[in-house]
Design a protein around this motif. Structure first.
Motif, PDB file in Angstrom:
ATOM      1  N   ASN A   1      61.790  19.942   0.315  1.00 20.84           N
ATOM      2  CA  ASN A   1      62.142  19.997  -1.074  1.00 20.84           C
ATOM      3  C   ASN A   1      61.538  21.164  -1.761  1.00 20.84           C
ATOM      4  O   ASN A   1      60.351  21.345  -1.908  1.00 20.84           O
ATOM      5  CB  ASN A   1      61.350  18.590  -1.752  1.00 20.84           C
ATOM      6  N   ALA A   2      62.580  22.140  -2.050  1.00 19.92           N
ATOM      7  CA  ALA A   2      62.014  23.379  -2.728  1.00 19.92           C
ATOM      8  C   ALA A   2      61.929  23.216  -4.409  1.00 19.92           C
ATOM      9  O   ALA A   2      61.424  24.065  -4.972  1.00 19.92           O
ATOM     10  CB  ALA A   2      63.074  24.545  -2.479  1.00 19.92           C
ATOM     11  N   HIS A   3      62.531  22.096  -4.830  1.00 20.23           N
ATOM     12  CA  HIS A   3      62.569  21.788  -6.122  1.00 20.23           C
ATOM     13  C   HIS A   3      61.830  20.276  -6.506  1.00 20.23           C
ATOM     14  O   HIS A   3      61.475  19.735  -5.492  1.00 20.23           O
ATOM     15  CB  HIS A   3      63.957  22.145  -6.774  1.00 20.23           C
ATOM     16  N   SER A   4      62.284  19.826  -7.559  1.00 24.66           N
ATOM     17  CA  SER A   4      61.810  18.505  -7.906  1.00 24.66           C
ATOM     18  C   SER A   4      62.837  17.396  -7.105  1.00 24.66           C
ATOM     19  O   SER A   4      63.665  17.707  -6.671  1.00 24.66           O
ATOM     20  CB  SER A   4      61.872  18.060  -9.379  1.00 24.66           C
ATOM     21  N   PHE A   5      62.040  16.184  -6.968  1.00 23.47           N
ATOM     22  CA  PHE A   5      62.736  15.125  -6.453  1.00 23.47           C
ATOM     23  C   PHE A   5      64.040  14.701  -7.349  1.00 23.47           C
ATOM     24  O   PHE A   5      64.837  13.890  -6.849  1.00 23.47           O
ATOM     25  CB  PHE A   5      61.832  13.772  -6.297  1.00 23.47           C
ATOM     26  N   HIS A   6      64.191  15.235  -8.391  1.00 23.87           N
ATOM     27  CA  HIS A   6      65.536  14.833  -9.162  1.00 23.87           C
ATOM     28  C   HIS A   6      66.752  15.701  -8.541  1.00 23.87           C
ATOM     29  O   HIS A   6      68.025  15.463  -8.902  1.00 23.87           O
ATOM     30  CB  HIS A   6      65.361  15.523 -10.582  1.00 23.87           C
ATOM     31  N   GLU A   7      66.241  16.693  -7.773  1.00 23.43           N
ATOM     32  CA  GLU A   7      67.407  17.561  -7.212  1.00 23.43           C
ATOM     33  C   GLU A   7      67.819  17.182  -5.725  1.00 23.43           C
ATOM     34  O   GLU A   7      66.610  17.248  -5.031  1.00 23.43           O
ATOM     35  CB  GLU A   7      67.211  19.062  -7.483  1.00 23.43           C
ATOM     36  N   LYS A   8      68.897  17.159  -5.246  1.00 25.31           N
ATOM     37  CA  LYS A   8      69.152  17.156  -3.775  1.00 25.31           C
ATOM     38  C   LYS A   8      68.887  18.471  -3.012  1.00 25.31           C
ATOM     39  O   LYS A   8      68.971  19.671  -3.676  1.00 25.31           O
ATOM     40  CB  LYS A   8      70.589  16.747  -3.531  1.00 25.31           C
ATOM     41  N   ILE A   9      68.463  18.353  -1.837  1.00 28.39           N
ATOM     42  CA  ILE A   9      68.050  19.671  -1.033  1.00 28.39           C
ATOM     43  C   ILE A   9      69.794  20.324  -0.803  1.00 28.39           C
ATOM     44  O   ILE A   9      70.483  19.586  -0.444  1.00 28.39           O
ATOM     45  CB  ILE A   9      67.728  19.405   0.253  1.00 28.39           C
ATOM     46  N   ARG A  10      69.682  21.653  -1.183  1.00 27.77           N
ATOM     47  CA  ARG A  10      70.906  22.506  -1.088  1.00 27.77           C
ATOM     48  C   ARG A  10      70.801  23.431   0.261  1.00 27.77           C
ATOM     49  O   ARG A  10      69.647  23.790   0.686  1.00 27.77           O
ATOM     50  CB  ARG A  10      71.282  23.253  -2.275  1.00 27.77           C
ATOM     51  N   PRO A  11      71.982  23.915   0.675  1.00 28.77           N
ATOM     52  CA  PRO A  11      71.986  25.091   1.671  1.00 28.77           C
ATOM     53  C   PRO A  11      71.051  26.298   1.049  1.00 28.77           C
ATOM     54  O   PRO A  11      71.357  26.591  -0.152  1.00 28.77           O
ATOM     55  CB  PRO A  11      73.220  25.494   1.948  1.00 28.77           C
ATOM     56  N   MET A  12      70.070  26.642   1.991  1.00 27.12           N
ATOM     57  CA  MET A  12      69.276  27.826   1.133  1.00 27.12           C
ATOM     58  C   MET A  12      68.897  28.783   2.092  1.00 27.12           C
ATOM     59  O   MET A  12      68.860  28.685   3.494  1.00 27.12           O
ATOM     60  CB  MET A  12      67.801  27.051   1.194  1.00 27.12           C
ATOM     61  N   VAL A  13      68.659  29.912   1.668  1.00 30.85           N
ATOM     62  CA  VAL A  13      68.345  31.160   2.147  1.00 30.85           C
ATOM     63  C   VAL A  13      66.858  31.827   1.749  1.00 30.85           C
ATOM     64  O   VAL A  13      66.727  32.027   0.608  1.00 30.85           O
ATOM     65  CB  VAL A  13      69.519  32.369   2.116  1.00 30.85           C
ATOM     66  N   ILE A  14      66.213  32.249   2.707  1.00 33.17           N
ATOM     67  CA  ILE A  14      64.889  32.746   2.559  1.00 33.17           C
ATOM     68  C   ILE A  14      64.934  34.228   2.743  1.00 33.17           C
ATOM     69  O   ILE A  14      64.952  34.672   3.934  1.00 33.17           O
ATOM     70  CB  ILE A  14      63.483  32.113   3.333  1.00 33.17           C
ATOM     71  N   LEU A  15      64.721  34.969   1.757  1.00 33.13           N
ATOM     72  CA  LEU A  15      64.723  36.425   1.775  1.00 33.13           C
ATOM     73  C   LEU A  15      63.218  37.062   1.846  1.00 33.13           C
ATOM     74  O   LEU A  15      62.543  36.316   1.558  1.00 33.13           O
ATOM     75  CB  LEU A  15      65.426  37.087   0.609  1.00 33.13           C
TER      76      LEU A  15
ATOM     77  N   ASN B   1      67.885   8.578 -11.990  1.00 31.89           N
ATOM     78  CA  ASN B   1      67.553   9.950 -12.292  1.00 31.89           C
ATOM     79  C   ASN B   1      67.109  10.901 -11.318  1.00 31.89           C
ATOM     80  O   ASN B   1      66.857  12.146 -11.269  1.00 31.89           O
ATOM     81  CB  ASN B   1      66.553  10.098 -13.463  1.00 31.89           C
ATOM     82  N   PHE B   2      66.530  10.102  -9.958  1.00 37.96           N
ATOM     83  CA  PHE B   2      66.247  10.854  -9.142  1.00 37.96           C
ATOM     84  C   PHE B   2      66.889  10.909  -7.694  1.00 37.96           C
ATOM     85  O   PHE B   2      67.580  10.075  -7.380  1.00 37.96           O
ATOM     86  CB  PHE B   2      64.711  10.334  -8.411  1.00 37.96           C
ATOM     87  N   ALA B   3      67.131  12.108  -7.018  1.00 43.48           N
ATOM     88  CA  ALA B   3      67.808  12.176  -5.751  1.00 43.48           C
ATOM     89  C   ALA B   3      67.160  11.422  -4.599  1.00 43.48           C
ATOM     90  O   ALA B   3      67.842  10.914  -3.783  1.00 43.48           O
ATOM     91  CB  ALA B   3      68.027  13.670  -5.558  1.00 43.48           C
ATOM     92  N   TYR B   4      65.645  11.565  -4.762  1.00 43.79           N
ATOM     93  CA  TYR B   4      64.938  10.998  -3.757  1.00 43.79           C
ATOM     94  C   TYR B   4      64.113   9.951  -4.423  1.00 43.79           C
ATOM     95  O   TYR B   4      63.325  10.244  -5.233  1.00 43.79           O
ATOM     96  CB  TYR B   4      64.235  11.945  -2.765  1.00 43.79           C
ATOM     97  N   LYS B   5      64.077   8.623  -4.026  1.00 42.88           N
ATOM     98  CA  LYS B   5      63.446   7.686  -4.889  1.00 42.88           C
ATOM     99  C   LYS B   5      62.607   6.611  -3.844  1.00 42.88           C
ATOM    100  O   LYS B   5      63.266   6.450  -2.776  1.00 42.88           O
ATOM    101  CB  LYS B   5      64.351   6.887  -5.923  1.00 42.88           C
ATOM    102  N   THR B   6      61.631   5.982  -4.221  1.00 45.21           N
ATOM    103  CA  THR B   6      61.141   4.989  -3.802  1.00 45.21           C
ATOM    104  C   THR B   6      61.795   3.555  -3.890  1.00 45.21           C
ATOM    105  O   THR B   6      62.735   3.537  -4.715  1.00 45.21           O
ATOM    106  CB  THR B   6      59.571   4.684  -4.185  1.00 45.21           C
ATOM    107  N   GLU B   7      61.444   2.532  -2.979  1.00 39.80           N
ATOM    108  CA  GLU B   7      62.402   1.560  -3.055  1.00 39.80           C
ATOM    109  C   GLU B   7      61.616   0.506  -4.286  1.00 39.80           C
ATOM    110  O   GLU B   7      60.558   0.623  -4.757  1.00 39.80           O
ATOM    111  CB  GLU B   7      62.056   0.566  -1.792  1.00 39.80           C
ATOM    112  N   LEU B   8      62.324  -0.430  -4.866  1.00 43.55           N
ATOM    113  CA  LEU B   8      61.820  -1.315  -5.745  1.00 43.55           C
ATOM    114  C   LEU B   8      61.336  -2.605  -5.042  1.00 43.55           C
ATOM    115  O   LEU B   8      62.000  -3.382  -4.562  1.00 43.55           O
ATOM    116  CB  LEU B   8      63.195  -1.924  -6.680  1.00 43.55           C
ATOM    117  N   SER B   9      60.171  -2.511  -4.800  1.00 38.87           N
ATOM    118  CA  SER B   9      59.399  -3.473  -4.107  1.00 38.87           C
ATOM    119  C   SER B   9      59.065  -4.833  -4.512  1.00 38.87           C
ATOM    120  O   SER B   9      59.080  -4.867  -5.896  1.00 38.87           O
ATOM    121  CB  SER B   9      58.075  -2.977  -3.752  1.00 38.87           C
TER     122      SER B   9
END
Length: 789
Positions: free
Chosen positions: A591-605, A743-751
């Protein structure tokens, strides 16, 4: 002055039934206070930029979904489009370093470079002096003048402000009145528009080795400022927008050429800019959040009104015989109706006392929690008083009309016999009251727990990256960057430091860094990071294959990709991507950004170590605070004329979820008030039930009923309806929270336990409230109860 008889009777009734009256006043006061607070917030948020003269003719130019425009656009369209009356451009930085009269190094906020026409267009008054005529002059706000010059005349005084890599002496040429709290633009310093070129070095420094050598901010290819235009009174915005499209092809970037220009009314900027990119210079509101808070306040008001209606009805039941006697003595139905209506409104007016306390305490709380400019000045707006009067009159009149109409229709004989209870179906009223009360209560509790659970998950559950115990230091000058090797070596000697590495961007960070990797005409865009040697290891990024970044070489194109990029483009370690870029390593997705965003193809320079902007320091768990303190001392020693900002990476992550944290705080506060209202309403209802059953309780006691049996009898009815409220609330709460979690791409379950816990809290509150009063009634001497009959 002699009081009218109806008013005397109302006051006497309020004083006679003190407990019921106090519960009614406090309960309604708390509810009204909540509603007033959020109505004031709503009025304040919708008042932004309404102070601007002829605001309906002032617009901001938007390019696609981007706020930034080019330097020549404003002057060109004024010269070529007749409907454009005037314009101003503004470029702003969030913080600047400056030295005061004692040469002490400080930081201050919101330094802007703008055209002199900004003052006239926004209606900002120059208190004394004049506007900047050259890059060596500056205009400051009244608050800044008071802050740095106290009682001295600031005109022609010098301010040493760091622009780029050096401090510049800027002469104060004027002082303007502070921008209003409801202004979207709010600079504290305004310099000449041409100063913006010097500030661009900060942006260049972040990119380091990858900075473009071309940096002429005055051409059509650099989008670095916001442009506002004032149209003539007869101009049609749609026609001006059409004329603006002719300037799209002035840029050489083919991707930007396709973006349409459009005009955004200045009064829409505050609440309708969240979907726009690079909206850095203005305050931003959130219309959906406002609606969300209005819904919560409405729920609280429903509880308060239901409380109030029921308690008002309960008071009428207690004095039912008095009303019957009045009617038998000749009082008309209209007189009884007016009496009940007057008493209800009188209680509503008195409830303004606790409501005022809620508002006085709540305004600073909302201001701090929501980071808004709301203040007591909102009462200078006439809408505030209209809202206050309407809410009080509607609430008081609603209860009075509802109950007064039904009571006035009952005959005096039935009133004297105490038949009101049966006539208006008391039990149905009470049951409905309990269900509404505790349904709303359970909804709020589930909301608080679920949002907090998701926040904890987002702040600590980053995938395949270790963000714990990392301190970030900003190397905010070329001098510090050039000393990176020495700084790295010295920091490693600090006790508690385990790893040190440099970077230009340290994830997780908020913004996306698009990296275009091109070879010939073939170009692929990735989400990007620019790091130094050792940063992959410091962040605990897991290598699937290959190795991390090694020593920097200017002539090598060696990259590290994440597994999403590797899968999408079939990358292998050692292969050449796009004919020019060597795949050095592949890391697991993180996760390079917040949990609101999905992980995308990334390059590290890889960044040149002499051009690094950030330094990351990994510490042991117990030494984090002491290391940060020693880092501040170290940088003060090697760079006494600079302010090196240090902060925890976790603080950076927490900023992603600032809005959600605000929501938790607000809902928690309203939930606490809902608990208080529930207790007060239930208390009033129990007192009324005990009063009506006082004869039954006395007879049961005389016939040998035990205390726990009477408590059980009184509790059973109330707890049954709380359980029904819980059953109703659960599906509603599940739906609302599930929608919020989208609102979140990655979220916890509704327990399931969240709902059970909310239900148990509601049940315990009801049980405790009812049991205390039931015990008091059950232990009272039965003779005292039977005396009333």
């Amino acid at each position: 002055m002699k009081l009218p008889i109806s008013l005397k009777l109302s006051i006497r009734s309020i004083l006679k039934n003190k407990v019921q009256s106090v519960i009614s006043i406090l309960g309604l006061g708390i509810g009204l206070g909540c509603v007033f607070l959020l109505l004031l917030l709503y009025i304040h948020e919708n008042s932004f930029d309404k102070f601007i003269p002829q605001k309906e003719n002032l617009y901001r130019i938007i390019r696609g979904e981007d706020c930034n425009t080019t330097y020549p656009l404003g002057s060109t369209i004024q010269a070529e489009i007749p409907q454009v009356n005037s314009f101003f451009r503004i470029h702003q930085v969030s913080q600047v370093e400056l030295k005061n009269a004692n040469n002490v190094l400080l930081k201050d906020d919101n330094f802007a470079c703008a055209d002199s026409s900004i003052y006239k267009n926004l209606g900002i008054k120059i208190r004394n002096g004049s506007v900047p005529r050259s890059v060596n002059e500056i205009c400051i706000s009244s608050s800044i003048a008071d802050k740095y010059f106290a009682k001295e005349d600031p005109i022609n005084q010098l301010l040493k402000i760091k622009i780029g890599e050096q401090f510049c002496d800027l002469s104060v040429c004027g002082v303007y009145k502070d921008f209003p709290a409801y202004s979207s633009l709010h600079p504290n310093f305004i310099g000449h528009i041409h100063l913006m070129d010097k500030f661009s070095s900060h942006k260049r420094k972040k990119w380091g080795h990858y900075t473009s050598s071309k940096n002429n901010f005055r051409d059509w290819n650099h989008f670095d400022l916001h442009t506002y235009v004032r149209l003539t009174s007869k101009a049609k915005p749609a026609m001006v927008e059409q004329s603006l499209q002719a300037y799209k092809n002035r840029t050489s970037d083919e991707k930007i050429m396709v973006l349409d220009y459009h005009l955004q009314p200045v009064s829409d900027i505050y609440l309708h800019s969240n979907n726009l990119n690079r909206n850095f210079y203005t305050r931003k509101g959130n219309p959906s959040e406002l609606i969300y808070f209005l819904i919560i306040s409405s729920l609280i008001l429903i509880i308060a009104i239901v409380n109030y209606v029921f308690l008002t009805k309960a008071k009428i039941e207690i004095r039912i015989k008095d009303l019957g006697v009045q009617k038998a003595m000749g009082a008309s139905s209209m007189h009884i109706f007016k009496q009940v209506l007057l008493e209800s409104n009188l209680l509503a007016i008195i409830s303004l006392i606790p409501a005022s306390l809620i508002v006085i305490l709540g305004i600073p709380y909302l201001k701090e929690t929501l980071n808004r400019t709301l203040s007591i000045d909102v009462f200078t707006l006439w809408q505030s008083y209209i809202a206050l009067i309407l809410v009080v009159l509607i609430t008081g009149s609603f209860a009075g009309l509802l109950i007064g109409f039904r009571v006035s229709k009952i005959s005096s004989v039935l009133l004297i016999k105490g038949k009101l209870v049966k006539s208006i179906k008391r039990k149905q009223w009470g049951n409905s009251f309990l269900i509404v009360h505790f349904t709303i209560f359970v909804l709020l509790i589930v909301g608080v727990i679920s949002i907090k659970k998701q926040l904890d998950f987002a702040q600590t559950g980053s995938k395949n990256i270790d963000t714990q115990n990392i301190i970030v230091c900003e190397l905010n000058s070329e001098e510090l960057s050039q000393q990176f090797q020495m700084i790295d070596s010295e920091i490693r000697k600090i006790p508690g430091v385990t790893k040190v590495a440099g970077s230009s961007f340290i994830p997780p960070f908020k913004n996306f860094l698009p990296v275009n990797m091109a070879c010939g005409d073939d170009q692929v865009r990735f989400d990007g990071l620019i790091m130094g040697k050792g940063m992959i290891d410091l962040l605990g990024l897991k290598l699937i294959d290959g190795e991390g970044l090694g020593d920097f070489h200017d002539n090598r194109n060696e990259m590290v990709f994440n597994e999403s990029a590797a899968k999408e483009h079939n990358l292998k370690v050692g292969s050449i991507f796009n004919g020019a870029f060597l795949v050095r390593g592949i890391v697991k997705d993180f996760n390079a950004h917040s949990f609101h965003e999905k992980i995308r193809p990334m390059v590290i320079l890889q960044q040149d170590p002499k051009k690094l902007y950030l330094l990351a320091v990994k510490t042991t768990e117990n030494s984090h605070v002491s290391v940060q303190k020693k880092l501040n001392q170290f940088f003060k020693k090697i760079a006494p004329d600079k302010i090196v900002k240090t902060y925890s990476l976790q603080d950076q992550i927490n900023q992603f979820y600032h809005k959600e944290e605000q929501q938790v705080k607000i809902i928690s506060a309203f939930s606490l008030l809902a608990i208080v209202l529930s207790i007060m309403g239930l208390l009033g209802m129990v007192l009324n039930a005990i009063f009506l059953k006082r004869k039954e309780i006395g007879i049961r006691k005389i016939n040998g009923a035990k205390t726990h049996e009477i408590i059980k009898m009184l509790n059973r009815d109330f707890l049954k309806w709380v359980a029904i409220a819980f059953i109703i609330a659960c599906p509603i709460a599940y739906y609302v929270i599930d929608k919020w979690l989208e609102n979140f791409a990655y979220k916890t379950e509704l327990s399931w336990w969240v709902f059970v816990l909310a239900g148990l809290i509601a049940m315990c509150i009801a049980l405790l409230t009812v049991s205390v009063q039931s015990w008091r009634a059950a232990t009272r001497n039965p003779v005292e109860s039977l005396r009333y009959e």
